[in-house]
Design an enzyme around this catalytic site. Sequence first.
Site, mmCIF file in Angstrom:
data_model
loop_
_atom_site.group_PDB
_atom_site.id
_atom_site.type_symbol
_atom_site.label_atom_id
_atom_site.label_comp_id
_atom_site.label_asym_id
_atom_site.label_seq_id
_atom_site.Cartn_x
_atom_site.Cartn_y
_atom_site.Cartn_z
ATOM 1 C CG MET A 1 -2.285 -0.639 0.828
ATOM 2 S SD MET A 1 -3.108 -0.461 2.300
ATOM 3 C CE MET A 1 -2.729 1.213 2.900
ATOM 4 C CE LYS A 2 1.778 2.378 4.625
ATOM 5 N NZ LYS A 2 2.592 1.813 6.016
#
Length: 367
Positions: free
Chosen positions: A184-185
């Site tokens: 997700m980063k």
Amino acid sequence: MKVRFLNLSIQDQEEKQSILAAVERVLDHGIMIHGPEVEMFEKKFAEYVGRKYAVAVNSGTDSLIFALKALGICHGDEIITTSLSWIATANAIAICGAIPVFADICDDLNIDVTSVERLISNKTKAIMPVHFAGRVCEMKAIQELAKKHNLLVIEDASQAVGAKYYNQLSGSLGDIGCFSLNPMKVFGACGEAGVLVTDSEEIKEKLEILRYNGTINKETCIEVSINGRIDTLQAAILLERFNYFEKFIQKRRDIMKKYNEHLSSLVKVPLEKDYEMLSCYNYTIQTPFRNSLKEYLEKNGIEIKIQHPILMPNQPAYEAWTKSDKKNATKIVQEIMCLPASEKLLDEEQEYIIDLIKKFFKDSKCL
Ligand SMILES: *Cc1c(COP(=O)(O)O)cnc(C)c1O
């Protein structure tokens, strides 16, 4: 039109092929944990951030735990952090037996340094600022305060890979910088991963011991710890993705600027000061009409997220036992929401979202 918040599939064919080739190389050499790609990744990441050493681990949460342990944080020590973050920040502190103390935030969503100062006690050992949503905290003031009170500084830079503060990258501004590299980063592996950076050889060596059950020479355990090693596959994938993530940040910054231009008269938007460069982990707006705007956008097919809807000191696991200062945070957490703003967002999708928000405020006449 339906707009997803985040689509993690790898759509760039060139990027996908490079990842597949990297996976194949690892399958061929067969060193599945701590293979040669891990050290290559560490070297490249340390160079990128501008620090002497990087130590890769298997998650951002573990990077925070190992950072605290490497700095000698133990039972009863107080660590001052922000009220607004993903709960991993507080959990890492508590898992080490230390006490998270939650400071208030400023309107830019980052830790309020005056609140940190109010919360310092004779048990305080470190400050753990979180560079929220890709904006580096006011590190000059934090460094000054830390120096004055002899405190360590551990940056939780999980949301801020590539963000700059007076031309220095996040992670290069404390005793240790910690990063999550989960998918997700902005710079993510294809699974769990994390990394720490430091200029101290002593800390680097401690981190290498901590990440493998506290052992030296793979056998002798000199400190109680856990297994936090990174898969070779993830390191190999990260090495490939190194070639792409700065482009993603650029795209996200363009998206941020376009949203800002159209929405700044309607809601509070993330503006950039001249000495900073945001890496745009998410695009957070603030409005007292948050709940109705969210409902309206969702009704029209837009996926919205609130990062993070519960302040850390208000989480059931923490409510009863820790100190906090959260007046502004309590107000702000009711008003934040994130719009789709990843590098995969299409122009027409962004324009659709902007038009919907304009229409919402025009029709509801709430301004
Ligand atoms: C994602 C995140 C973490 C935890 O990282 P994981 O890799 O998911 O363990 C810690 N702190 C912050 C601020 C984060 O956003």
